[in-house]
Motif scaffolding. Sequence first.
Motif, mmCIF file in Angstrom:
data_model
loop_
_atom_site.group_PDB
_atom_site.id
_atom_site.type_symbol
_atom_site.label_atom_id
_atom_site.label_comp_id
_atom_site.label_asym_id
_atom_site.label_seq_id
_atom_site.Cartn_x
_atom_site.Cartn_y
_atom_site.Cartn_z
ATOM 1 N N VAL A 237 -18.250 19.342 -2.274
ATOM 2 C CA VAL A 237 -18.858 18.710 -3.454
ATOM 3 C C VAL A 237 -18.799 17.197 -3.272
ATOM 4 C CG1 VAL A 237 -18.803 18.454 -5.968
ATOM 5 C CG2 VAL A 237 -18.083 20.616 -4.931
ATOM 6 N N VAL A 238 -19.894 16.521 -3.618
ATOM 7 C CA VAL A 238 -19.969 15.060 -3.553
ATOM 8 C C VAL A 238 -19.781 14.496 -4.962
ATOM 9 C CG1 VAL A 238 -21.382 13.073 -2.922
ATOM 10 C CG2 VAL A 238 -21.550 15.201 -1.599
ATOM 11 N N ALA A 239 -18.950 13.476 -5.081
ATOM 12 C CA ALA A 239 -18.688 12.859 -6.392
ATOM 13 C C ALA A 239 -19.612 11.674 -6.639
ATOM 14 C CB ALA A 239 -17.238 12.410 -6.487
ATOM 15 N N VAL A 240 -20.137 11.593 -7.858
ATOM 16 C CA VAL A 240 -20.892 10.424 -8.333
ATOM 17 C C VAL A 240 -20.083 9.822 -9.474
ATOM 18 C CG1 VAL A 240 -23.002 9.623 -9.447
ATOM 19 C CG2 VAL A 240 -23.125 11.359 -7.659
ATOM 20 N N THR A 241 -19.503 8.645 -9.244
ATOM 21 C CA THR A 241 -18.591 8.055 -10.226
ATOM 22 C C THR A 241 -18.989 6.639 -10.665
ATOM 23 O OG1 THR A 241 -17.175 7.245 -8.428
ATOM 24 C CG2 THR A 241 -16.632 9.397 -9.371
ATOM 25 N N ASP A 242 -19.985 6.041 -10.011
ATOM 26 C CA ASP A 242 -20.401 4.681 -10.352
ATOM 27 C C ASP A 242 -21.346 4.734 -11.553
ATOM 28 O OD1 ASP A 242 -20.861 1.998 -10.377
ATOM 29 O OD2 ASP A 242 -22.189 1.984 -8.622
ATOM 30 N N ASP A 243 -20.825 4.475 -12.721
ATOM 31 C CA ASP A 243 -21.543 4.643 -13.986
ATOM 32 C C ASP A 243 -22.534 3.499 -14.198
ATOM 33 O OD1 ASP A 243 -22.358 5.105 -16.581
ATOM 34 O OD2 ASP A 243 -20.349 5.502 -17.352
ATOM 35 N N GLY A 244 -23.825 3.825 -14.237
ATOM 36 C CA GLY A 244 -24.855 2.823 -14.453
ATOM 37 C C GLY A 244 -25.369 2.754 -15.871
ATOM 38 N N SER A 245 -24.744 3.488 -16.792
ATOM 39 C CA SER A 245 -25.250 3.516 -18.174
ATOM 40 C C SER A 245 -24.796 2.292 -18.951
ATOM 41 C CB SER A 245 -24.738 4.779 -18.884
ATOM 42 O OG SER A 245 -23.323 4.733 -19.021
ATOM 43 N N PRO A 246 -25.561 1.918 -19.982
ATOM 44 C CA PRO A 246 -25.119 0.810 -20.843
ATOM 45 C C PRO A 246 -24.011 1.285 -21.772
ATOM 46 C CG PRO A 246 -27.120 1.757 -21.714
ATOM 47 C CD PRO A 246 -26.851 2.468 -20.411
ATOM 48 N N ARG A 247 -23.264 0.354 -22.296
ATOM 49 C CA ARG A 247 -22.214 0.714 -23.247
ATOM 50 C C ARG A 247 -22.114 -0.366 -24.308
ATOM 51 N NH1 ARG A 247 -16.645 1.620 -20.549
ATOM 52 N NH2 ARG A 247 -16.558 -0.667 -20.637
ATOM 53 N N GLY A 248 -22.122 0.042 -25.539
ATOM 54 C CA GLY A 248 -22.014 -0.912 -26.630
ATOM 55 C C GLY A 248 -20.581 -1.383 -26.823
#
Length: 354
Positions: A237-248
């Motif tokens: 399994v490959v992990a995707v952890t770099d969060d590109g979403s905005p956050r208020g």
Amino acid sequence: MRVALDRLLGVVEGDPSLVHLERFAGRPARHRQAAPPVAPALAALLPGPLWSHQADALELARGGSSVVVSTGTASGKSLCYQLPIAEAILDAEEGNGQPSSALCLYPTKALAQDQLRSFTALGLPGLVSACYDGDTEAGRRSWARRHANVVLTNPDMLHAALLPHHARWATFLSRLRYVVVDEMHTLRGVFGSHVAHLLRRLRRLCAHYGSEPVFLFGSATVGEPAALARELCGGPVVAVTDDGSPRGERFFALWDPPVIDPVSGARASAHSETARLLAELVAGGSRAFAFCRSRAAAESVAAEAVRRVGPVLGSTIRSYRSGYLATERRDIEAGLAGGHLRGVVATSALELGI
């Protein structure tokens, strides 16, 4: 958003029970287009451009790699598995691929129902989704087996209803392209071990029927998401952890119930303080959730909050717990989605996925 935060702070600031207030700054979104780009027919159904981690997960899933997306709350993890599923079904509809199906596992019925609404809202031709759980009537279960290509269920139903009767699911299993395991971080201890065995049984049956599904995991941030996902499914399994979403902008408040007896040092109960805060927030125009550890606590806090705000606003506060009839749970969920409910006091039956 700023007005809502100011209103919220106006409720809690100045109260002697507030012993600490921490501010977390917001951040902008990071967008990236997947390569190749999402088909125009599907892109038109999306709420906007993809965030970077969504594009990463989509490209890995397209390439046949199992993926775990471990990013923050409200970071669009659902789209990380909805998109590859929708693409596979759209390709089949357009004659560019073989018919595909997807099995989505959720820890709670509330979350499965929420995701069913999301799949339905896509309005994608050829995508037929259905819940298959303890609330599903016998006729609907038969319909789901015959017609649905996206089935939303839970580990208990996978163990008790799908795997023992796999012959009834032969067509679905032979076409199984993706297996979604949402809220992976809850799969720990004995329960996690049981789910790991279930997924291995599922893989053996898929091999028997000629399919080799890709696993797509969604998780809150954990220390080693790829290691946990590998232990669960038994494959790489490959992990995707770099969060590109905005956050208020966010605030974290530490609340200490007031002393009610200076001699003994006794303090007000956490339940009464929760009801007071919830009532003040609802009366101030905010929407709020309160989570309790037991069914009785959820009912008690909700009743006290209703008493505090009066009958008019009281109709906008409800409790949510396991044990309600399916129609009652769906009514509360619809009230949340539609904005009618201003306050909900829940157990963990509602907690996951909110």
